[in-house]
Design an enzyme around this catalytic site. Structure first.
Site, mmCIF file in Angstrom:
data_model
loop_
_atom_site.group_PDB
_atom_site.id
_atom_site.type_symbol
_atom_site.label_atom_id
_atom_site.label_comp_id
_atom_site.label_asym_id
_atom_site.label_seq_id
_atom_site.Cartn_x
_atom_site.Cartn_y
_atom_site.Cartn_z
ATOM 1 N N ASP A 200 0.839 -1.207 0.000
ATOM 2 C CA ASP A 200 0.000 0.000 0.000
ATOM 3 C C ASP A 200 0.872 1.254 0.000
ATOM 4 O O ASP A 200 1.622 1.502 0.944
ATOM 5 C CB ASP A 200 -0.881 -0.022 1.261
ATOM 6 C CG ASP A 200 -1.906 1.104 1.267
ATOM 7 O OD1 ASP A 200 -1.920 1.916 0.314
ATOM 8 O OD2 ASP A 200 -2.697 1.170 2.227
ATOM 9 N N GLU A 226 -1.572 -1.079 -3.971
ATOM 10 C CA GLU A 226 -2.703 -0.237 -3.546
ATOM 11 C C GLU A 226 -2.366 1.247 -3.600
ATOM 12 O O GLU A 226 -1.308 1.661 -3.141
ATOM 13 C CB GLU A 226 -3.083 -0.650 -2.119
ATOM 14 C CG GLU A 226 -4.206 0.154 -1.498
ATOM 15 C CD GLU A 226 -4.698 -0.485 -0.197
ATOM 16 O OE1 GLU A 226 -4.664 -1.728 -0.067
ATOM 17 O OE2 GLU A 226 -5.114 0.266 0.701
ATOM 18 N N GLU A 252 -10.169 3.940 -1.827
ATOM 19 C CA GLU A 252 -10.508 4.336 -0.450
ATOM 20 C C GLU A 252 -10.699 5.846 -0.327
ATOM 21 O O GLU A 252 -11.355 6.312 0.591
ATOM 22 C CB GLU A 252 -9.435 3.848 0.532
ATOM 23 C CG GLU A 252 -8.078 4.488 0.365
ATOM 24 C CD GLU A 252 -7.059 3.957 1.363
ATOM 25 O OE1 GLU A 252 -6.505 2.873 1.111
ATOM 26 O OE2 GLU A 252 -6.816 4.612 2.379
ATOM 27 N N HIS A 302 -12.281 -1.406 1.828
ATOM 28 C CA HIS A 302 -11.298 -0.744 2.685
ATOM 29 C C HIS A 302 -11.903 -0.641 4.079
ATOM 30 O O HIS A 302 -13.058 -0.245 4.230
ATOM 31 C CB HIS A 302 -11.016 0.664 2.146
ATOM 32 C CG HIS A 302 -10.048 1.439 2.985
ATOM 33 N ND1 HIS A 302 -10.447 2.404 3.890
ATOM 34 C CD2 HIS A 302 -8.700 1.369 3.083
ATOM 35 C CE1 HIS A 302 -9.374 2.907 4.491
ATOM 36 N NE2 HIS A 302 -8.308 2.294 4.017
HETATM 37 MG MG LIG Z 1 -4.810 1.931 1.800
#
Ligand SMILES: [Mg+2]
Length: 390
Positions: A200, A226, A252, A302
């Site tokens: 991420d 991500e 997200e 998320h």
């Molecule tokens: Mg994230």
């Protein structure tokens, strides 16, 4: 039934040590709960995404902007309330804090519906598609340490997450492309080549750097990459997605069906990560999930925040069909915080609600209960102890 009050509770406590992601380090953990009361004595609970001082701004919006618009409304008219609030906020906030604030209120309305009918949330949104949900652990947050030191800490942490029986794990990056690939390489070496590992970036890179890192991740068999680039960079997402093998995950920081429509139309993502506590609540989440389904994009929610958010997400994932179906379909997963004991998850609910125990005792899976609504109720004494009164 009528709505008689809407109250926000921003909870906060200081962490033992600072944690971070590619945008900032933070010393406090925050959660923002929304409590909607009615004239029938039924109270619903929701949660708004938004850490730190954002939560305080959202509290103001919930109590001083949204509350006056919906006092006296029937809480079961969720769609009407959503449209009324969105329409009146539209000129001032189609994304961001107003929508995060609306999300918490909307979730509480669904909880009221469930409690009134003594029905669990998953049954209100379609019923059971999956009786148990695989859980993945996120951790390996950034720390203010030299990367070489962090490499050995991440190795240790990844072994711990794996030993707790999580089905997959996710790490943060954000020190720059070369250092980040070193970090991922070391975690990959530590967990072995077959364990599902996600990375991420919290939109740390421009397209060139994201391409460099993405090509590195291709070699390391990373399950998804991500938020590689800024959420506004639809073109960057699209180009990156065409040029690397690793699946691109994101969303997200996307809001409402309008934002999601753009993200999906621009072919930005392989995996959708809607944040129900931010994008507009359950009413809007269901529309976003339908958009994803219509475009054959798997949804892996998320998840951030307290036990309220986790409970809601567990219900939503329980009611979510596999995309596509099959004898051995690729399953969605519940995202779960594995950093040092998060008391907003473990100690907030009155009920026994331990995802960690479920993961440990059920080989990495978690299930909903048949309690009404979201299935948990925040403990009022706990709220009082951690509530920020500013
Ligand atoms: Mg994230």
């Amino acid at each position: 039934m009528k709505i008689t009050s809407i109250k926000s509770h921003v909870l906060r406590y200081e962490l033992e040590k600072e944690l971070g992601y590619s945008q900032q380090y933070y010393k406090h953990r925050t959660a923002h709960l929304v409590e909607v009361r009615t004239d029938e004595g039924i109270t619903g609970w929701g949660e708004c995404f938004g850490p730190g001082n954002i939560a305080l701004a959202n509290k103001f919006i919930v109590e001083n902007v949204i509350q006056p618009l919906v006092l006296g409304e029937d809480p079961l008219n969720k769609e009407h309330i959503w449209q009324k609030v969105y329409n009146l906020l539209r000129d001032s906030g189609q994304k961001g804090m107003p929508i995060q604030a609306l999300s918490g209120v909307d979730i509480a309305l669904w909880d009221i519906l469930g409690r009134k009918n003594n029905t669990p949330l998953y049954q209100l949104v379609g019923g059971k598609c999956n009786s148990e949900i695989p859980v993945y652990g996120y951790g390996m947050m950034l720390q203010k340490k030299p990367v070489d030191e962090l490499i050995s800490l991440f190795k240790e942490e990844s072994e711990q997450i794996k030993s707790k029986k999580f089905k997959a794990m996710k790490m943060k990056v954000g020190f720059g492309p070369t250092e980040d690939l070193k970090l991922v390489q070391s975690v990959r070496d530590s967990v072995g080549k077959d364990f599902k590992l996600m990375v991420d970036a919290n939109h740390a890179y421009n397209l060139k750097d994201a391409l460099y890192v993405g090509k590195g991740l291709d070699e390391l068999d990373v399950y998804w990459f991500e938020e590689p680039v800024a959420p506004e960079d639809y073109e960057g997402y699209n180009q990156l997605r065409q040029k690397i093998k690793t699946s691109i995950a994101g969303g997200e920081a996307e809001f409402t069906k309008y934002g999601w429509n753009k993200l999906i139309k621009n072919k930005c993502i392989d995996i959708a990560q809607p944040e129900v506590c931010g994008l507009g609540g359950i009413t809007e989440y269901l529309k976003v999930a339908a958009l994803a389904q219509a475009n054959f994009i798997p949804v892996v929610n998320h998840v951030w925040g307290s036990a309220v958010s986790i409970a809601v997400n567990l219900h939503l994932l329980t009611a979510q069909p596999d995309m596509p179906g099959g004898l051995f379909p690729s399953k969605s997963m519940l995202e779960f915080d594995t950093t040092k004991k998060n008391i907003f998850i473990t100690d907030l609910p009155k009920e026994n609600f331990s995802i960690l125990d479920q993961v440990k005792n059920n080989n990495g899976f978690a299930s909903v209960t048949d309690n009404a609504g979201i299935g948990i109720t925040p403990n009022e004494d706990f709220i009082k102890e951690f509530e920020v009164n500013e």
